[in-house]
Design a protein around this motif. Structure first.
Motif, PDB file in Angstrom:
ATOM      1  N   LEU A   6       0.830  -1.211   0.000  1.00 48.53           N
ATOM      2  CA  LEU A   6       0.000   0.000   0.000  1.00 48.53           C
ATOM      3  C   LEU A   6       0.862   1.258   0.000  1.00 48.53           C
ATOM      4  O   LEU A   6       0.565   2.233  -0.696  1.00 48.53           O
ATOM      5  CB  LEU A   6      -0.954  -0.013   1.191  1.00 48.53           C
ATOM      6  N   ALA A   7       1.951   1.237   0.765  1.00 50.34           N
ATOM      7  CA  ALA A   7       2.861   2.389   0.805  1.00 50.34           C
ATOM      8  C   ALA A   7       3.537   2.597  -0.547  1.00 50.34           C
ATOM      9  O   ALA A   7       3.690   3.734  -1.013  1.00 50.34           O
ATOM     10  CB  ALA A   7       3.902   2.198   1.905  1.00 50.34           C
ATOM     11  N   MET A   8       3.939   1.499  -1.214  1.00 52.69           N
ATOM     12  CA  MET A   8       4.576   1.609  -2.528  1.00 52.69           C
ATOM     13  C   MET A   8       3.596   2.146  -3.571  1.00 52.69           C
ATOM     14  O   MET A   8       3.945   2.993  -4.397  1.00 52.69           O
ATOM     15  CB  MET A   8       5.132   0.255  -2.978  1.00 52.69           C
ATOM     16  N   ARG A   9       2.341   1.657  -3.539  1.00 54.99           N
ATOM     17  CA  ARG A   9       1.323   2.174  -4.470  1.00 54.99           C
ATOM     18  C   ARG A   9       1.140   3.671  -4.300  1.00 54.99           C
ATOM     19  O   ARG A   9       1.050   4.410  -5.273  1.00 54.99           O
ATOM     20  CB  ARG A   9      -0.013   1.471  -4.240  1.00 54.99           C
ATOM     21  N   GLU A  10       1.058   4.094  -3.043  1.00 55.49           N
ATOM     22  CA  GLU A  10       0.872   5.520  -2.762  1.00 55.49           C
ATOM     23  C   GLU A  10       2.071   6.333  -3.256  1.00 55.49           C
ATOM     24  O   GLU A  10       1.906   7.383  -3.884  1.00 55.49           O
ATOM     25  CB  GLU A  10       0.666   5.726  -1.267  1.00 55.49           C
ATOM     26  N   ALA A  11       3.267   5.835  -2.991  1.00 59.15           N
ATOM     27  CA  ALA A  11       4.479   6.546  -3.415  1.00 59.15           C
ATOM     28  C   ALA A  11       4.577   6.613  -4.938  1.00 59.15           C
ATOM     29  O   ALA A  11       4.886   7.676  -5.504  1.00 59.15           O
ATOM     30  CB  ALA A  11       5.718   5.859  -2.835  1.00 59.15           C
ATOM     31  N   ILE A  12       4.304   5.503  -5.609  1.00 62.33           N
ATOM     32  CA  ILE A  12       4.365   5.479  -7.077  1.00 62.33           C
ATOM     33  C   ILE A  12       3.356   6.465  -7.653  1.00 62.33           C
ATOM     34  O   ILE A  12       3.676   7.256  -8.534  1.00 62.33           O
ATOM     35  CB  ILE A  12       4.150   4.054  -7.615  1.00 62.33           C
ATOM     36  N   SER A  13       2.124   6.421  -7.133  1.00 63.55           N
ATOM     37  CA  SER A  13       1.092   7.354  -7.613  1.00 63.55           C
ATOM     38  C   SER A  13       1.526   8.796  -7.408  1.00 63.55           C
ATOM     39  O   SER A  13       1.398   9.636  -8.306  1.00 63.55           O
ATOM     40  CB  SER A  13      -0.230   7.120  -6.878  1.00 63.55           C
ATOM     41  N   TYR A  14       2.030   9.103  -6.222  1.00 60.92           N
ATOM     42  CA  TYR A  14       2.456  10.467  -5.919  1.00 60.92           C
ATOM     43  C   TYR A  14       3.501  10.956  -6.924  1.00 60.92           C
ATOM     44  O   TYR A  14       3.362  12.034  -7.506  1.00 60.92           O
ATOM     45  CB  TYR A  14       3.016  10.551  -4.490  1.00 60.92           C
ATOM     46  N   PHE A  15       4.536  10.164  -7.124  1.00 61.56           N
ATOM     47  CA  PHE A  15       5.613  10.605  -7.998  1.00 61.56           C
ATOM     48  C   PHE A  15       5.192  10.661  -9.465  1.00 61.56           C
ATOM     49  O   PHE A  15       5.479  11.633 -10.167  1.00 61.56           O
ATOM     50  CB  PHE A  15       6.861   9.738  -7.823  1.00 61.56           C
ATOM     51  N   VAL A  16       4.499   9.637  -9.951  1.00 62.39           N
ATOM     52  CA  VAL A  16       4.069   9.630 -11.357  1.00 62.39           C
ATOM     53  C   VAL A  16       3.123  10.797 -11.634  1.00 62.39           C
ATOM     54  O   VAL A  16       3.260  11.496 -12.634  1.00 62.39           O
ATOM     55  CB  VAL A  16       3.421   8.283 -11.743  1.00 62.39           C
ATOM     56  N   LEU A  17       2.158  11.019 -10.724  1.00 62.92           N
ATOM     57  CA  LEU A  17       1.172  12.084 -10.938  1.00 62.92           C
ATOM     58  C   LEU A  17       1.749  13.480 -10.762  1.00 62.92           C
ATOM     59  O   LEU A  17       1.085  14.474 -11.070  1.00 62.92           O
ATOM     60  CB  LEU A  17      -0.032  11.880 -10.021  1.00 62.92           C
TER      61      LEU A  17
END
Length: 123
Positions: free
Chosen positions: A56-67
């Motif tokens: 869940l933390a990785m999904r959030e981090a990936i979304s944050y950076f990509v977006l």
């Protein structure tokens, strides 16, 4: 090494104006996030609850950076990024955010993934 089954399906081909059997790689089921976490937990002997929190933390981090316009390098898997299409203008002073017409998430596979895909056996 991976393995994918191929099966034939009769379909009409307009190019040759005839019905032909076309081979297609079979599509398997979609693996859901909880199944992935369970598999990884069994493979690594890390508790599912710990892996779920990490996932869940990785999904959030990936979304944050990509977006926010970053490319996210997932090491041996590949790179995620935002790709855009925009209208062209004659002068640099005319460039603004309204020119962007389409955004999508792009994926560029790593060299390792490309090589693994090339090594897949078909049966």
């Amino acid at each position: 090494m991976g393995q994918i089954k191929v099966k034939g399906k009769m379909q009409r081909l307009a190019v040759v104006d005839d019905n032909r059997v076309v081979g297609r790689a079979m599509r398997y089921s979609t693996v859901k996030g909880d199944q992935l976490v369970s598999y990884a937990s069994q493979s690594s002997h890390i508790p599912e609850s710990t892996l779920l929190a990490c996932t869940l933390a990785m999904r959030e981090a990936i979304s944050y950076f990509v977006l926010n316009g970053h490319h996210v390098d997932l090491d041996k898997f590949g790179i995620l990024s935002v790709r855009s299409k925009q209208k062209a203008v004659d002068d640099a002073e005319q460039v603004n955010a309204d020119l962007v017409t389409h955004l999508t998430v792009g994926f560029t596979p790593s060299k390792e993934i490309k090589e693994a895909i090339a090594a897949i056996r078909f049966e």
